[in-house]
Motif scaffolding. Structure first.
Motif, PDB file in Angstrom:
ATOM      1  N   MET A  33       7.648  -8.305  -1.099  1.00  0.00           N
ATOM      2  CA  MET A  33       6.888  -8.232  -2.351  1.00  0.00           C
ATOM      3  C   MET A  33       7.692  -8.800  -3.519  1.00  0.00           C
ATOM      4  SD  MET A  33       3.843  -7.137  -3.227  1.00  0.00           S
ATOM      5  CE  MET A  33       3.598  -8.509  -4.328  1.00  0.00           C
ATOM      6  N   ILE A  71      -1.994 -11.262  -5.268  1.00  0.00           N
ATOM      7  CA  ILE A  71      -2.823 -10.053  -5.360  1.00  0.00           C
ATOM      8  C   ILE A  71      -3.195  -9.566  -3.957  1.00  0.00           C
ATOM      9  CG2 ILE A  71      -5.071  -9.149  -6.078  1.00  0.00           C
ATOM     10  CD1 ILE A  71      -4.907 -10.789  -8.573  1.00  0.00           C
ATOM     11  N   ALA A  74      -0.225  -8.073  -2.110  1.00  0.00           N
ATOM     12  CA  ALA A  74       0.111  -6.713  -2.553  1.00  0.00           C
ATOM     13  C   ALA A  74      -0.768  -5.701  -1.840  1.00  0.00           C
ATOM     14  CB  ALA A  74      -0.048  -6.595  -4.070  1.00  0.00           C
ATOM     15  N   ILE A  75      -2.064  -6.000  -1.756  1.00  0.00           N
ATOM     16  CA  ILE A  75      -2.987  -5.053  -1.124  1.00  0.00           C
ATOM     17  C   ILE A  75      -2.724  -4.988   0.394  1.00  0.00           C
ATOM     18  CG2 ILE A  75      -5.425  -4.528  -0.693  1.00  0.00           C
ATOM     19  CD1 ILE A  75      -6.046  -5.912  -3.364  1.00  0.00           C
ATOM     20  N   THR A  78       0.457  -3.057   1.258  1.00  0.00           N
ATOM     21  CA  THR A  78       0.189  -1.632   1.082  1.00  0.00           C
ATOM     22  C   THR A  78      -0.548  -1.090   2.297  1.00  0.00           C
ATOM     23  OG1 THR A  78      -0.070  -2.181  -1.244  1.00  0.00           O
ATOM     24  CG2 THR A  78      -0.680   0.017  -0.614  1.00  0.00           C
ATOM     25  N   VAL A  82       0.739   1.795   5.059  1.00  0.00           N
ATOM     26  CA  VAL A  82      -0.011   3.032   5.292  1.00  0.00           C
ATOM     27  C   VAL A  82      -0.351   3.175   6.778  1.00  0.00           C
ATOM     28  CG1 VAL A  82      -2.225   4.174   4.830  1.00  0.00           C
ATOM     29  CG2 VAL A  82      -0.909   3.217   2.946  1.00  0.00           C
TER      30      VAL A  82
ATOM     31  N   LEU B 113      -0.116  -5.323 -11.130  1.00  0.00           N
ATOM     32  CA  LEU B 113      -0.483  -4.893  -9.784  1.00  0.00           C
ATOM     33  C   LEU B 113       0.715  -4.718  -8.855  1.00  0.00           C
ATOM     34  CD1 LEU B 113      -2.961  -4.336  -7.937  1.00  0.00           C
ATOM     35  CD2 LEU B 113      -2.700  -6.663  -7.122  1.00  0.00           C
ATOM     36  N   VAL B 114       1.714  -5.612  -8.968  1.00  0.00           N
ATOM     37  CA  VAL B 114       2.766  -5.665  -7.949  1.00  0.00           C
ATOM     38  C   VAL B 114       3.711  -4.471  -7.975  1.00  0.00           C
ATOM     39  CG1 VAL B 114       2.778  -8.154  -7.620  1.00  0.00           C
ATOM     40  CG2 VAL B 114       4.157  -7.136  -9.436  1.00  0.00           C
ATOM     41  N   PRO B 117       2.763  -1.638  -4.674  1.00  0.00           N
ATOM     42  CA  PRO B 117       3.397  -1.604  -3.354  1.00  0.00           C
ATOM     43  C   PRO B 117       4.806  -1.023  -3.417  1.00  0.00           C
ATOM     44  CG  PRO B 117       2.362  -3.725  -3.733  1.00  0.00           C
ATOM     45  CD  PRO B 117       2.238  -2.962  -5.000  1.00  0.00           C
ATOM     46  N   ILE B 118       5.555  -1.350  -4.472  1.00  0.00           N
ATOM     47  CA  ILE B 118       6.923  -0.838  -4.602  1.00  0.00           C
ATOM     48  C   ILE B 118       6.910   0.691  -4.687  1.00  0.00           C
ATOM     49  CG2 ILE B 118       8.993  -0.874  -6.049  1.00  0.00           C
ATOM     50  CD1 ILE B 118       8.420  -3.550  -4.756  1.00  0.00           C
ATOM     51  N   LEU B 120       4.699   2.632  -3.459  1.00  0.00           N
ATOM     52  CA  LEU B 120       4.353   3.170  -2.147  1.00  0.00           C
ATOM     53  C   LEU B 120       5.564   3.159  -1.217  1.00  0.00           C
ATOM     54  CD1 LEU B 120       2.372   4.129   0.030  1.00  0.00           C
ATOM     55  CD2 LEU B 120       1.924   1.738   0.545  1.00  0.00           C
ATOM     56  N   ARG B 312       0.266   8.580   0.059  1.00  0.00           N
ATOM     57  CA  ARG B 312       0.181   7.190   0.520  1.00  0.00           C
ATOM     58  C   ARG B 312      -1.214   6.637   0.327  1.00  0.00           C
ATOM     59  NH1 ARG B 312       2.958   8.683   5.677  1.00  0.00           N
ATOM     60  NH2 ARG B 312       0.883   8.734   6.568  1.00  0.00           N
ATOM     61  N   LYS B 313      -2.202   7.425   0.752  1.00  0.00           N
ATOM     62  CA  LYS B 313      -3.581   6.940   0.647  1.00  0.00           C
ATOM     63  C   LYS B 313      -3.945   6.682  -0.802  1.00  0.00           C
ATOM     64  CE  LYS B 313      -5.647   8.864   4.753  1.00  0.00           C
ATOM     65  NZ  LYS B 313      -5.648  10.292   5.105  1.00  0.00           N
ATOM     66  N   VAL B 315      -2.099   5.510  -3.123  1.00  0.00           N
ATOM     67  CA  VAL B 315      -1.597   4.210  -3.565  1.00  0.00           C
ATOM     68  C   VAL B 315      -2.419   3.073  -2.968  1.00  0.00           C
ATOM     69  CG1 VAL B 315       0.389   2.710  -3.795  1.00  0.00           C
ATOM     70  CG2 VAL B 315       0.727   5.146  -3.685  1.00  0.00           C
ATOM     71  N   LEU B 316      -2.814   3.234  -1.703  1.00  0.00           N
ATOM     72  CA  LEU B 316      -3.626   2.177  -1.088  1.00  0.00           C
ATOM     73  C   LEU B 316      -4.934   2.000  -1.860  1.00  0.00           C
ATOM     74  CD1 LEU B 316      -4.030   0.098   1.083  1.00  0.00           C
ATOM     75  CD2 LEU B 316      -4.867   1.871   2.616  1.00  0.00           C
ATOM     76  N   THR B 319      -4.178   0.493  -5.370  1.00  0.00           N
ATOM     77  CA  THR B 319      -3.861  -0.937  -5.331  1.00  0.00           C
ATOM     78  C   THR B 319      -5.131  -1.755  -5.097  1.00  0.00           C
ATOM     79  OG1 THR B 319      -1.808  -0.258  -4.285  1.00  0.00           O
ATOM     80  CG2 THR B 319      -2.233  -2.599  -4.364  1.00  0.00           C
ATOM     81  N   GLY B 320      -5.951  -1.285  -4.186  1.00  0.00           N
ATOM     82  CA  GLY B 320      -7.206  -1.984  -3.906  1.00  0.00           C
ATOM     83  C   GLY B 320      -8.103  -2.057  -5.139  1.00  0.00           C
ATOM     84  N   GLY B 323      -6.464  -4.276  -7.950  1.00  0.00           N
ATOM     85  CA  GLY B 323      -6.553  -5.692  -7.605  1.00  0.00           C
ATOM     86  C   GLY B 323      -7.978  -6.209  -7.773  1.00  0.00           C
ATOM     87  N   TYR B 324      -8.946  -5.434  -7.295  1.00  0.00           N
ATOM     88  CA  TYR B 324     -10.358  -5.802  -7.418  1.00  0.00           C
ATOM     89  C   TYR B 324     -10.753  -5.914  -8.893  1.00  0.00           C
ATOM     90  CZ  TYR B 324     -15.445  -5.130  -7.241  1.00  0.00           C
ATOM     91  OH  TYR B 324     -16.797  -5.258  -7.422  1.00  0.00           O
ATOM     92  N   TYR B 326      -8.855  -6.619 -11.458  1.00  0.00           N
ATOM     93  CA  TYR B 326      -8.302  -7.806 -12.121  1.00  0.00           C
ATOM     94  C   TYR B 326      -9.019  -9.066 -11.672  1.00  0.00           C
ATOM     95  CZ  TYR B 326      -4.668  -4.996 -14.216  1.00  0.00           C
ATOM     96  OH  TYR B 326      -4.004  -4.068 -14.955  1.00  0.00           O
TER      97      TYR B 326
END
Lengths: 102, 567
Positions: A33, A71, A74-75, A78, A82, B113-114, B117-118, B120, B312-313, B315-316, B319-320, B323-324, B326
């Motif tokens: 990342m 983008i 990143a998703i 993640t 998980v 956004l980035v 992940p970090i 998580l 964890r969930k 963050v997933l 992030t989704g 991202g969507y 933006y």
């Protein structure tokens, strides 16, 4: 949790396996990342013309594709973490937790 | 009418001081009173007060108040986290930046956004396993409580205060624009509603207000983006091509020669002036990426879920959604170029947007959905600020009551009822301070305050958290020295940077030439923590290092982690 218990878990080979595997995975994904994002930012800083170049006959530029790729990356990263955590790491941690309760 | 906020936003977005789009930059012009928007906002306020009433009945203990009793699911928490990031300013500010400069707006979005992940990979599960209420629980886990908690509380309050001021000023500017009401009304309405949510409903109300708003914002932004794309057969290329054509025509109409006009048109497809020198570029990237992982009101959200899996969930999902979102703002910004910049009804005689540049998304809402939708989107934009300030205030209050009062002052032996009382009093104090500062800073460009909050989080909180979690040799002295130095450097270098030194204090040349301090302050904090810890041979240092094994066992496996809600 008392120190003796902690020491017992810490000495458990499965625990050491968990920490080592998760650690390796964690830092690898972090590095991906970091490199992707800083690479993106540095491309913008050093070569704006490259980022502005159209990818095909149209107007959509390399920069737009690269941006969306970061983008999506990143998703996706993640999601990968998980999934792997639930499949590989949780059972190990769960086993260690159960034993401690018993 | 002057070019207003767009000029300021753009000017601020250009070097030497790129503004953070998360603060609405610049002054806006008061519009005619918009009753549709006001009624819709009133409906939102009623709904959220209803939620608060319901939440108040479930908020009895300290744990309920700080973390909703740990009973929020991963999906819900993900939406709430996304809500924290989808601020009014990032919706209106980023779409405005895309409307003005095209591509540059995307650089912001990606930076925001980035960090996720970090968070998580390095933080989320470990935070949940080690902490209960505040990130200081984690940062001070194996260290001497008083010094580390004091640092964490001061750093939390610094971040919260600057972030709050930026949001308050943004709210005031926004309500002038969207509702046609006075600036002070907006600031007071935000302050009062936010106080009610937090005071009575605690984290439960704060989270649900955030979720409701996130759903409303995602829904309306989706509608706008689809309405735009539908006009171009759902082809991005067709939308971009038309936007380039519009910008070319506008430049030609403004007197540019054909080659110049074509270059101007194409310029929205590539990076412009937003990122100038590589040092500022990397510094900006570091602050956004690692600042997110050090924002106390964000970290606090990980204590609202029952366990590490749910963390964890969240963050997933977050992030989704972010991202969507933006992606949607990008389409909305380009949609505004095509549909708003060409429609005389949204422009003044000079061709500038009515009401200023931050209105791009709002005018687009009218273009695709008429008056009713315009009112709706205005109400959603205002609701957004409310939800964000509620989370900030709760985080600030917990730092005072949990870290300073209960742990530092009462040495961990505070009566829970007293702790809750202190927390609620702090909420009141913070609300009054936020309202006053919001009014005082009305005429200031506060964009630098959000970037400062991120810089402090990246230079103070993040190094402290990371090294205390992962490095055995880290000691109390190390984290206090390094964290404090990072915090102070971030603040001082920001004051000495062009954004404050030249633009606000009015001195000729900034002492610190770069726009963002993180590239210096963050590594210095890391090195200081490392060096001081290494040289630390105190008795306490031995205890600190000795506690690492137990901390790691709990962080990695969740053994001994604070149990979830006892409801």
């Amino acid at each position: 949790m008392d120190d003796a218990r902690a020491a017992r878990v810490a000495a458990d080979p499965r625990y050491r396996e968990l920490v080592r595997r998760r650690g390796r995975f964690t830092w690898a994904l972090t590095a991906v990342m970091l490199v992707a994002y800083l690479g993106f930012i540095l491309l913008i800083a050093f070569d704006k013309a490259f980022m502005a170049r159209p990818i095909g006959a149209g107007v959509t530029s390399i920069g737009i594709v690269a941006g969306f790729a970061v983008i999506v990356l990143a998703i996706v990263l993640t999601g990968i973490y998980v999934r792997r955590a639930a499949r590989d790491f949780d059972p190990l941690a769960e086993a260690l937790r159960r034993e401690r309760d018993a | 009418m002057r070019r207003g906020a767009i000029a300021v936003t753009v000017a601020a977005a250009l070097s030497p001081a790129p503004a953070f789009a998360d603060a609405l930059a610049g002054q806006s012009v008061q519009q005619p009173t918009n009753w549709t928007a006001i009624l819709m906002f009133a409906a939102f306020a009623l709904l959220t007060l209803g939620i608060t009433r319901w939440a108040a009945r479930r908020t009895r203990t300290v744990g309920d108040f700080y973390t909703a009793g740990g009973g929020i699911t991963g999906f819900q928490n993900g939406l709430a986290i996304a809500g924290d990031f989808m601020s009014a300013a990032s919706f209106l500010g980023i779409s405005a930046q895309i409307f003005a400069d095209g591509y540059d707006g995307l650089i912001y979005s990606i930076g925001f956004l980035v960090g996720w992940p970090i968070i998580l990979f390095l933080m989320a599960e470990r935070l949940r396993n080690l902490g209960r209420y505040t990130f200081a629980d984690v940062a001070s886990f194996r260290f001497a409580q008083t010094p580390v908690r004091s640092f964490a509380a001061i750093s939390t309050l610094t971040v919260v205060l600057f972030y709050l001021i930026a949001q308050m000023v943004g709210a005031g500017q926004l309500i002038k624009l969207l509702f046609g009401l006075r600036y002070e009304y907006a600031v007071v309405i935000v302050g009062v509603l936010m106080t009610l949510y937090v005071l009575f409903g605690g984290m439960t109300a704060t989270t649900w207000v955030q979720i409701v708003k996130a759903v409303l914002l995602l829904g309306s932004a989706t509608f706008m983006a689809l309405a735009v794309l539908a006009q171009f057969g759902f082809s991005f290329e067709a939308l971009f091509a038309r936007a380039v054509q519009v910008k070319t025509d506008l430049a030609a109409a403004a007197g540019a020669d054909p080659a110049g006009a074509a270059a101007k048109g194409r310029s929205i497809m590539g990076p412009g002036n937003f990122i100038k020198d590589p040092v500022s570029a990397v510094s900006f990237g570091l602050a956004l990426m690692f600042g997110t992982a050090g924002l106390p009101h964000i970290l606090m959200r990980f204590f609202t879920v029952p366990d590490a899996q749910a963390a964890r969930k969240s963050v997933l999902w977050a992030t989704g959604w972010i991202g969507y979102f933006y992606l949607l703002t990008f389409i909305i910004g380009f949609g505004a170029i095509v549909l708003v910049a060409t429609a005389p009804r949204y422009l003044d005689p000079t061709g500038a947007l009515l009401g200023g540049g931050n209105m791009a998304a709002i005018h687009l809402a009218h273009a695709v959905g008429g008056n009713l939708f315009l009112g709706f989107i205005s109400a959603v934009a205002f609701a957004t600020i409310l939800a964000v300030v509620a989370g900030l205030t709760l985080s600030g209050a917990s730092a005072v009551s949990h870290d300073l009062y209960a742990t530092v002052l009462r040495k961990g032996a505070a009566d829970p009822a007293a702790e809750l009382r202190v927390s609620r009093h702090t909420v009141l104090v913070l609300a009054v301070v936020a309202i006053l500062l919001g009014i005082i800073f009305e005429k200031q460009n506060v964009a630098f305050m959000v970037s400062l909050a991120f810089a402090v989080a990246a230079s103070g909180n993040f190094p402290v958290l990371l090294l205390s979690l992962f490095w055995k040799g880290c000691t109390t002295r190390g984290v206090v020295a390094g964290g404090t130095l990072g915090l102070v450097l971030a603040v001082v270098l920001t004051v000495l940077s062009p954004a404050v030194w030249e633009k606000i204090l009015g001195y000729p040349a900034a002492i610190f030439p770069y726009s963002f301090p993180a590239i210096f302050s963050m590594p210095i904090a890391f090195v200081t923590i490392w060096l001081v810890s290494l040289l630390d041979s105190s008795g306490r240092a031995a205890v600190d290092r000795g506690g690492f094994a137990a901390q790691q066992v709990r962080a990695e496996t969740g053994i001994g982690a604070a149990a979830a809600s006892s409801h």
